[in-house]
Design a protein around this motif. Sequence first.
Motif, PDB file in Angstrom:
ATOM      1  N   THR A   8     -69.627   6.453 -26.235  1.00 31.37           N
ATOM      2  CA  THR A   8     -69.981   6.547 -27.652  1.00 31.37           C
ATOM      3  C   THR A   8     -70.456   5.248 -28.236  1.00 31.37           C
ATOM      4  N   VAL A  11     -73.824   3.659 -26.901  1.00 30.55           N
ATOM      5  CA  VAL A  11     -75.075   4.296 -27.281  1.00 30.55           C
ATOM      6  C   VAL A  11     -75.409   3.994 -28.732  1.00 30.55           C
ATOM      7  N   VAL A  12     -74.412   4.023 -29.592  1.00 34.52           N
ATOM      8  CA  VAL A  12     -74.660   3.792 -31.010  1.00 34.52           C
ATOM      9  C   VAL A  12     -75.244   2.417 -31.258  1.00 34.52           C
ATOM     10  N   GLN A 179     -78.940   6.347 -32.874  1.00 31.19           N
ATOM     11  CA  GLN A 179     -79.369   7.367 -31.925  1.00 31.19           C
ATOM     12  C   GLN A 179     -78.588   8.669 -32.040  1.00 31.19           C
ATOM     13  N   SER A 180     -77.413   8.630 -32.632  1.00 36.11           N
ATOM     14  CA  SER A 180     -76.670   9.880 -32.767  1.00 36.11           C
ATOM     15  C   SER A 180     -77.381  10.789 -33.753  1.00 36.11           C
ATOM     16  N   MET A 349     -78.742  13.248 -28.024  1.00 36.67           N
ATOM     17  CA  MET A 349     -78.964  11.997 -28.741  1.00 36.67           C
ATOM     18  C   MET A 349     -80.466  11.747 -28.855  1.00 36.67           C
ATOM     19  N   LYS A 456     -70.296   7.554 -35.246  1.00 36.10           N
ATOM     20  CA  LYS A 456     -69.504   7.480 -34.019  1.00 36.10           C
ATOM     21  C   LYS A 456     -69.230   8.880 -33.454  1.00 36.10           C
ATOM     22  N   ALA A 459     -72.082  10.451 -31.717  1.00 35.48           N
ATOM     23  CA  ALA A 459     -72.462   9.840 -30.438  1.00 35.48           C
ATOM     24  C   ALA A 459     -71.466  10.123 -29.323  1.00 35.48           C
ATOM     25  N   GLY A 462     -72.525  11.793 -26.037  1.00 33.29           N
ATOM     26  CA  GLY A 462     -73.935  12.089 -26.251  1.00 33.29           C
ATOM     27  C   GLY A 462     -74.743  11.946 -24.979  1.00 33.29           C
TER      28      GLY A 462
END
Length: 534
Positions: A8, A11-12, A179-180, A349, A456, A459, A462
């Motif tokens: 998570t 990626v965020v 990106q979430s 995502m 959060k 994501a 994701g």
Amino acid sequence: MQVKFHKTINVVIAVLATTAIALAGCSSSQNSPSNSTATESSTGASTIPKGPPIVLTVELFDRSNAPAGAPPITDNFMTQYVQKNFGDPNNITVKFVTIPRSEEVKKLNVLMASGTAPDLVFTYDKPTVQSYVQSGGIADLGPAIDKYGPQLKKVLAPTLKDGVFNGKQYTIPALRVIQSQTTTIIRKDWLDKLNMPLPTTTDEWYQTLKAFKEKDPGNTGGKVIPFTLIDMFHIKPLTNSFWDWSKITEEDLFADPDGWTLPGNKEAFKFLNKLYNEGLLDKDFPLAADFSQAFNKQVVNGLAGSASPNTNDPIYSGYYANLKKNIPEAVLATIDPFKASNGKYPKPMYSPSGVYLMVPAASKNVEAAIKYLNWMAEPKSLIALQFGQEGVSYKIGDDGIPFALTTPEANQILFNNQDYAMIVNGKYVSTDTPEKNMAANATDPQFKDFTISSIKTGARDGYTGPRVDIPIQAEIKYSQILNDKIKQMLAKIITAKSNEVDSIYDQQLKEWKDSGGEAIMKERRQAYQQFYKK
């Protein structure tokens, strides 16, 4: 190759961590823009070029969201700032050309075909981009970027490669800061009235929706909508949890990203059908011309108990604040109850790339367009185009982060601001921690915790689809037809009688395949195999 789920927090913030250096120091108040301060040319020139000014035309979405009394989107603080700080020092007249957001692909296609498109255009629709690449309709931007885009290269380092087709830089993909995509929200104050906890499983969520309907904790007079359905895109956290991920490969997901043919998707829609037939969804949702607008009204008016909106999207910005204005005691919370059989909470995502920026091949102003985008990539310019005028539409917080104000004066400036800072999707500022980066994307500073939780949660587990830059001919041909078809599918399957949902799903799936879905899946599989040499 199995689908890869991301951690998570990584990626965020991956893109943010990569690019934070590019905006280092831009969030201090002494670097904030004002309407009266001109800047030096982004190319380093300190004198205004001679001769008649170049007229640079730039596409601008008309989102039909202007508040009462707001100036035109083509002549306001943002456009005047652009002209004063970029146009005048470079002897360029910047003219904004509006295109309705709801018809952007159709309108852009007409303008491109007639040779009357603006010098700088953009779209989120990749099949449209691929069509322009194949037809020779857009210019190779690589040489101009090399010559005039050093700051642009710096800021968009994570995404520029995604704009390369056939070895040439035909597009400039904007940087997607967050990106979430989608999170699930719920009225916590309703739960508190019913003495119920936040649901942590699909069944608990279902039982909660039933309680909302039966007990109407919002005192809506029977108008309660336990779950407000937005569209295919926004039900992914729920539908994806029904998929059998042990049988789904990365190629499967690339071939059918919406999942109509994937194992478990029918069961997901049978569950949605059950919700509808039990009165837990808006009975009139198929009648809405725009499901997302219906969502906004239902949440803001205090009728919706739960929903799955974007984690942070300008379309929905301010819905929490507007809800609080109407119902001061209302409290929203984020939840993540939809667990798949593999123990994960899978959600699609966004890729790091956002909107695709392009220059039509017929344009004579490729260099001017790149100079404009390079100027936009400067820290001072980005802050101005994202937040407006300091003291009027934004302030610098104690943490050094600019935050948008929600006053009527601020709304007159910021209602369409996301389209002026076109090289980024989402608020992009320099901060020293990931949490502050997320906080900068809060629609209102009083809801920072909610926004961070939304990002959060959106994501968690994701996944992003694989990058395959081979144009899909069938997608170019059928994408618009299928976009319209999917809305019909949602309505027909979800509103079917309980004893008919199986057969109607199968019928709609066949129609989808016959309308181009089958051809697209086949070609996408071939492209995946070719790209990865399988």
